[in-house]
Design an enzyme around this catalytic site. Structure first.
Site, PDB file in Angstrom:
ATOM      1  N   CYS A 133       0.819  -1.210   0.000  1.00  0.00           N
ATOM      2  CA  CYS A 133       0.000   0.000   0.000  1.00  0.00           C
ATOM      3  C   CYS A 133       0.856   1.265   0.000  1.00  0.00           C
ATOM      4  O   CYS A 133       2.001   1.272   0.459  1.00  0.00           O
ATOM      5  CB  CYS A 133      -1.013  -0.029   1.148  1.00  0.00           C
ATOM      6  SG  CYS A 133      -0.538   0.834   2.614  1.00  0.00           S
ATOM      7  N   ASP A 186      -1.231  15.999   3.262  1.00  0.00           N
ATOM      8  CA  ASP A 186      -2.079  15.353   2.260  1.00  0.00           C
ATOM      9  C   ASP A 186      -1.717  15.908   0.877  1.00  0.00           C
ATOM     10  O   ASP A 186      -1.504  17.110   0.707  1.00  0.00           O
ATOM     11  CB  ASP A 186      -3.558  15.626   2.583  1.00  0.00           C
ATOM     12  CG  ASP A 186      -4.491  14.718   1.803  1.00  0.00           C
ATOM     13  OD1 ASP A 186      -5.131  13.856   2.424  1.00  0.00           O
ATOM     14  OD2 ASP A 186      -4.580  14.877   0.564  1.00  0.00           O
ATOM     15  N   HIS A 205       0.777  -1.607   9.274  1.00  0.00           N
ATOM     16  CA  HIS A 205      -0.336  -1.609   8.331  1.00  0.00           C
ATOM     17  C   HIS A 205      -1.593  -2.158   9.000  1.00  0.00           C
ATOM     18  O   HIS A 205      -1.650  -3.326   9.374  1.00  0.00           O
ATOM     19  CB  HIS A 205      -0.032  -2.430   7.079  1.00  0.00           C
ATOM     20  CG  HIS A 205      -1.166  -2.397   6.100  1.00  0.00           C
ATOM     21  ND1 HIS A 205      -1.294  -1.402   5.149  1.00  0.00           N
ATOM     22  CD2 HIS A 205      -2.258  -3.179   5.974  1.00  0.00           C
ATOM     23  CE1 HIS A 205      -2.413  -1.604   4.469  1.00  0.00           C
ATOM     24  NE2 HIS A 205      -3.019  -2.682   4.951  1.00  0.00           N
ATOM     25  N   HIS A 265      -5.858   5.966   8.637  1.00  0.00           N
ATOM     26  CA  HIS A 265      -5.311   7.323   8.760  1.00  0.00           C
ATOM     27  C   HIS A 265      -6.380   8.255   9.296  1.00  0.00           C
ATOM     28  O   HIS A 265      -7.566   8.090   9.011  1.00  0.00           O
ATOM     29  CB  HIS A 265      -4.783   7.843   7.419  1.00  0.00           C
ATOM     30  CG  HIS A 265      -5.766   7.759   6.293  1.00  0.00           C
ATOM     31  ND1 HIS A 265      -6.036   6.586   5.623  1.00  0.00           N
ATOM     32  CD2 HIS A 265      -6.565   8.700   5.724  1.00  0.00           C
ATOM     33  CE1 HIS A 265      -6.937   6.810   4.690  1.00  0.00           C
ATOM     34  NE2 HIS A 265      -7.292   8.087   4.723  1.00  0.00           N
ATOM     35  N   HIS A 323      -7.343  12.231   9.082  1.00  0.00           N
ATOM     36  CA  HIS A 323      -7.102  13.538   8.481  1.00  0.00           C
ATOM     37  C   HIS A 323      -7.113  14.560   9.615  1.00  0.00           C
ATOM     38  O   HIS A 323      -8.002  14.526  10.474  1.00  0.00           O
ATOM     39  CB  HIS A 323      -8.223  13.917   7.505  1.00  0.00           C
ATOM     40  CG  HIS A 323      -8.352  13.012   6.320  1.00  0.00           C
ATOM     41  ND1 HIS A 323      -7.929  13.376   5.053  1.00  0.00           N
ATOM     42  CD2 HIS A 323      -8.877  11.768   6.185  1.00  0.00           C
ATOM     43  CE1 HIS A 323      -8.182  12.396   4.204  1.00  0.00           C
ATOM     44  NE2 HIS A 323      -8.763  11.407   4.854  1.00  0.00           N
TER      45      HIS A 323
HETATM   46  P1  DGP Z   1      -9.251   8.836   2.300  1.00  0.00           P
HETATM   47  O1  DGP Z   1     -10.073   9.230   1.128  1.00  0.00           O
HETATM   48  O2  DGP Z   1      -9.902   9.175   3.643  1.00  0.00           O
HETATM   49  O3  DGP Z   1      -8.808   7.393   2.212  1.00  0.00           O
HETATM   50  O4  DGP Z   1      -7.965   9.742   2.231  1.00  0.00           O
HETATM   51  C1  DGP Z   1      -6.822   9.417   1.519  1.00  0.00           C
HETATM   52  C2  DGP Z   1      -6.027  10.680   1.385  1.00  0.00           C
HETATM   53  O5  DGP Z   1      -4.705  10.319   1.027  1.00  0.00           O
HETATM   54  C3  DGP Z   1      -6.529  11.643   0.325  1.00  0.00           C
HETATM   55  O6  DGP Z   1      -6.927  12.867   0.948  1.00  0.00           O
HETATM   56  C4  DGP Z   1      -5.349  11.864  -0.590  1.00  0.00           C
HETATM   57  C5  DGP Z   1      -4.182  11.308   0.192  1.00  0.00           C
HETATM   58  N1  DGP Z   1      -3.168  10.658  -0.608  1.00  0.00           N
HETATM   59  C6  DGP Z   1      -3.360   9.664  -1.515  1.00  0.00           C
HETATM   60  N2  DGP Z   1      -2.179   9.296  -2.052  1.00  0.00           N
HETATM   61  C7  DGP Z   1      -1.220  10.075  -1.465  1.00  0.00           C
HETATM   62  C8  DGP Z   1       0.179  10.164  -1.600  1.00  0.00           C
HETATM   63  O7  DGP Z   1       0.839   9.455  -2.364  1.00  0.00           O
HETATM   64  N3  DGP Z   1       0.827  11.097  -0.822  1.00  0.00           N
HETATM   65  C9  DGP Z   1       0.148  11.894   0.047  1.00  0.00           C
HETATM   66  N4  DGP Z   1       0.856  12.774   0.757  1.00  0.00           N
HETATM   67  N5  DGP Z   1      -1.197  11.827   0.209  1.00  0.00           N
HETATM   68  C10 DGP Z   1      -1.868  10.931  -0.539  1.00  0.00           C
END
Ligand code: DGP
Length: 111
Positions: free
Chosen positions: A3, A29, A45, A97, A99
């Site tokens: 992942c 993010d 994980h 995670h 936010h």
């Molecule tokens: P969720 O939709 O709650 O699963 O949030 C996933 C978040 O992860 C989304 O806001 C975008 C962020 N995200 C996805 N891929 C990456 C990445 O490669 N790097 C970073 N910094 N954030 C990522």
């Protein structure tokens, strides 16, 4: 395939790191929805809140305490914590995670 957040934890793909220790990583993010939009993830994980078990209670405690500490250190007074859990709730990355959103006024419920 492993992942994407596991790869960030291992430093295999870059991220804008806010904080890291042996339990958690905190990074910006990639698609911010607020002036401050961080993600805090356990290094272990775990797919989502729904997959937590008793053995994870220490990790979850560390995550929440670290959010509280970082908010104080960065002088973030008011903030929002969101954990989308399950695809229909908007979860797109299946590595647990929270936010951390701050820097603008939120209204709840939306609308
Ligand atoms: P969720 O939709 O709650 O699963 O949030 C996933 C978040 O992860 C989304 O806001 C975008 C962020 N995200 C996805 N891929 C990456 C990445 O490669 N790097 C970073 N910094 N954030 C990522």
């Amino acid at each position: 395939m492993e992942c994407i957040f596991c790869k960030i934890v291992k430093g295999e793909i870059p991220s804008k790191t806010i904080y890291e220790d042996s339990y958690v990583h905190v990074f910006q993010d990639i698609d911010p929805k607020a002036p401050i939009h961080w993600l805090i993830v356990p290094n272990k994980h775990i797919a989502s809140i729904a997959e937590l078990n008793e053995d994870d209670s220490e990790i979850i405690g560390k995550l929440l305490l670290q959010i509280s500490k970082l908010a104080k250190e960065h002088s973030i007074g008011d903030y929002r914590i969101v954990a989308n859990t399950g695809r229909n709730a908007g979860q797109s990355v299946f590595h647990l995670h929270f936010h951390i959103l701050a820097g603008r006024t939120f209204s709840w419920p939306p609308g």
